[in-house]
Design a protein around this motif. Structure first.
Motif, PDB file in Angstrom:
ATOM      1  N   MET A 146       7.881  51.372  -7.943  1.00 46.12           N
ATOM      2  CA  MET A 146       7.318  52.055  -6.768  1.00 46.12           C
ATOM      3  C   MET A 146       7.767  51.363  -5.488  1.00 46.12           C
ATOM      4  SD  MET A 146       3.406  52.783  -7.865  1.00 46.12           S
ATOM      5  CE  MET A 146       3.060  53.011  -9.588  1.00 46.12           C
ATOM      6  N   THR A 147       7.743  50.033  -5.513  1.00 43.51           N
ATOM      7  CA  THR A 147       8.129  49.258  -4.331  1.00 43.51           C
ATOM      8  C   THR A 147       9.576  49.545  -3.951  1.00 43.51           C
ATOM      9  OG1 THR A 147       6.608  47.523  -5.046  1.00 43.51           O
ATOM     10  CG2 THR A 147       8.299  46.884  -3.461  1.00 43.51           C
ATOM     11  N   ILE A 148      10.434  49.501  -4.961  1.00 44.57           N
ATOM     12  CA  ILE A 148      11.865  49.686  -4.717  1.00 44.57           C
ATOM     13  C   ILE A 148      12.157  51.120  -4.265  1.00 44.57           C
ATOM     14  CG2 ILE A 148      14.046  49.894  -5.997  1.00 44.57           C
ATOM     15  CD1 ILE A 148      13.216  47.197  -7.379  1.00 44.57           C
ATOM     16  N   ILE A 149      11.549  52.092  -4.938  1.00 46.92           N
ATOM     17  CA  ILE A 149      11.781  53.491  -4.565  1.00 46.92           C
ATOM     18  C   ILE A 149      11.310  53.737  -3.130  1.00 46.92           C
ATOM     19  CG2 ILE A 149      11.050  55.875  -5.001  1.00 46.92           C
ATOM     20  CD1 ILE A 149      11.080  55.152  -8.016  1.00 46.92           C
ATOM     21  N   ASP A 150      10.143  53.217  -2.786  1.00 48.61           N
ATOM     22  CA  ASP A 150       9.624  53.392  -1.424  1.00 48.61           C
ATOM     23  C   ASP A 150      10.613  52.843  -0.400  1.00 48.61           C
ATOM     24  OD1 ASP A 150       8.072  52.468   1.050  1.00 48.61           O
ATOM     25  OD2 ASP A 150       6.547  53.658   0.023  1.00 48.61           O
ATOM     26  N   SER A 151      11.141  51.659  -0.681  1.00 52.01           N
ATOM     27  CA  SER A 151      12.041  51.032   0.295  1.00 52.01           C
ATOM     28  C   SER A 151      13.347  51.798   0.436  1.00 52.01           C
ATOM     29  CB  SER A 151      12.302  49.565  -0.077  1.00 52.01           C
ATOM     30  OG  SER A 151      13.102  49.473  -1.235  1.00 52.01           O
ATOM     31  N   ILE A 152      13.774  52.497  -0.593  1.00 52.43           N
ATOM     32  CA  ILE A 152      15.009  53.292  -0.514  1.00 52.43           C
ATOM     33  C   ILE A 152      14.735  54.631   0.180  1.00 52.43           C
ATOM     34  CG2 ILE A 152      16.839  54.468  -1.808  1.00 52.43           C
ATOM     35  CD1 ILE A 152      16.202  52.464  -4.135  1.00 52.43           C
ATOM     36  N   VAL A 153      13.670  55.298  -0.253  1.00 50.06           N
ATOM     37  CA  VAL A 153      13.411  56.659   0.238  1.00 50.06           C
ATOM     38  C   VAL A 153      13.239  56.679   1.756  1.00 50.06           C
ATOM     39  CG1 VAL A 153      11.742  58.566   0.209  1.00 50.06           C
ATOM     40  CG2 VAL A 153      12.531  57.564  -1.937  1.00 50.06           C
ATOM     41  N   ARG A 154      12.558  55.661   2.320  1.00 57.03           N
ATOM     42  CA  ARG A 154      12.341  55.686   3.766  1.00 57.03           C
ATOM     43  C   ARG A 154      13.638  55.509   4.551  1.00 57.03           C
ATOM     44  NH1 ARG A 154      11.791  50.969   6.255  1.00 57.03           N
ATOM     45  NH2 ARG A 154      10.173  51.544   7.740  1.00 57.03           N
ATOM     46  N   LEU A 155      14.726  55.074   3.861  1.00 56.55           N
ATOM     47  CA  LEU A 155      16.019  54.946   4.539  1.00 56.55           C
ATOM     48  C   LEU A 155      16.869  56.209   4.430  1.00 56.55           C
ATOM     49  CD1 LEU A 155      17.074  51.315   3.488  1.00 56.55           C
ATOM     50  CD2 LEU A 155      16.063  52.067   5.645  1.00 56.55           C
ATOM     51  N   LEU A 156      16.469  57.159   3.601  1.00 56.11           N
ATOM     52  CA  LEU A 156      17.269  58.376   3.452  1.00 56.11           C
ATOM     53  C   LEU A 156      17.177  59.202   4.739  1.00 56.11           C
ATOM     54  CD1 LEU A 156      16.268  59.393  -0.212  1.00 56.11           C
ATOM     55  CD2 LEU A 156      18.328  58.160   0.549  1.00 56.11           C
TER      56      LEU A 156
END
Ligand code: SAH
Length: 219
Positions: A146-156
């Motif tokens: 969840m942590t990793i996905i959150d950090s990626i998605v907000r950069l899309l």
């Protein structure tokens, strides 16, 4: 649209994170698809067994190779070019710069969440990378995922409101931290917003922010 698939024994853990706020909006806007693959469905026998004791002895249980392998193959059949990543304390330490690379890369992700004492090592045949969120041990890979996905998605592109809001924030250059920020009211319980921010003088504001960033980074 980016596709992130998470292989987990606890898909319901993801609903709070995937179904709220920016994660929810990013899916609604068609920027990303966030899906879970329930490892239990690939379990063996009538009880859908997914774990067993380690060869050679030792405490605890390991996720068995067969259900995991099948789950990865299933996820791959839905996204053949996806990168397969295992959440693991021995993985590369997750950093903002890695989130940026993955966000820009454009590939889908298949994320495997370990549980119990971990996974049968032979799953490494299918794993492209291992990522860790820090030098501590959690009970499962769900929170790291969840942590990793959150950090990626907000950069899309399109997920955050302001186009530059992700470019000038903490760690975007690898280390510098963001300056302090304030919003209304100007005075709260006698606490004032720094005068310079109310001055309307863009040069001075930029200079103040730069100094504050440096101070935060050194501290
Ligand atoms: N026996 C293992 C720990 C297993 S923890 C060891 O000593 O290294 C169970 C699962 O939680 C792991 O398989 C992994 O998927 C996940 N996990 C625990 N801590 C993690 C961390 N810091 N980063 C990423 N994943 C982690």
């Amino acid at each position: 649209m980016r596709k992130f698939q998470v292989i987990t024994l606890f898909p319901e853990m993801f609903s709070g994170v995937f179904e709220n706020s920016m994660m929810w909006k990013a899916q609604k806007d068609g920027i990303v698809s966030l899906e879970t693959v329930n490892l239990r469905e690939f379990g063996l026998g009538p009880r859908r067994q997914v774990d067993d004791t380690p060869y050679g002895g030792g405490d605890g249980m390991l996720l068995m190779i067969k259900p995991l392998w099948r789950a990865v193959e299933f996820a791959r059949s839905r996204d053949e070019s996806a990168k397969v990543v295992l959440m693991s304390p021995r993985g590369r330490r997750w950093r903002q710069a890695m989130a940026r690379v993955v966000a820009d890369e454009g590939r889908g992700l298949i994320i495997i969440c370990g549980r119990y004492e971990g996974v049968d090592e032979r799953i490494m045949e299918l794993v492209d990378e291992q990522w860790s969120i820090g030098d501590f041990v959690l009970t499962g890979g769900e929170l790291p995922a969840m942590t990793i996905i959150d950090s990626i998605v907000r950069l899309l592109p399109g997920v955050l409101g302001g186009e530059t809001s992700a470019e000038i924030e903490s760690f975007s250059d690898g280390e510098t931290l963001e300056y302090p920020q304030y919003t209304r009211p100007e005075v709260f319980n006698g606490l004032r917003v720094p005068e310079v921010l109310l001055s309307g003088h863009h040069g001075k504001i930029a200079e103040w922010r730069k100094q504050q960033s440096q101070k935060a980074t050194v501290d």
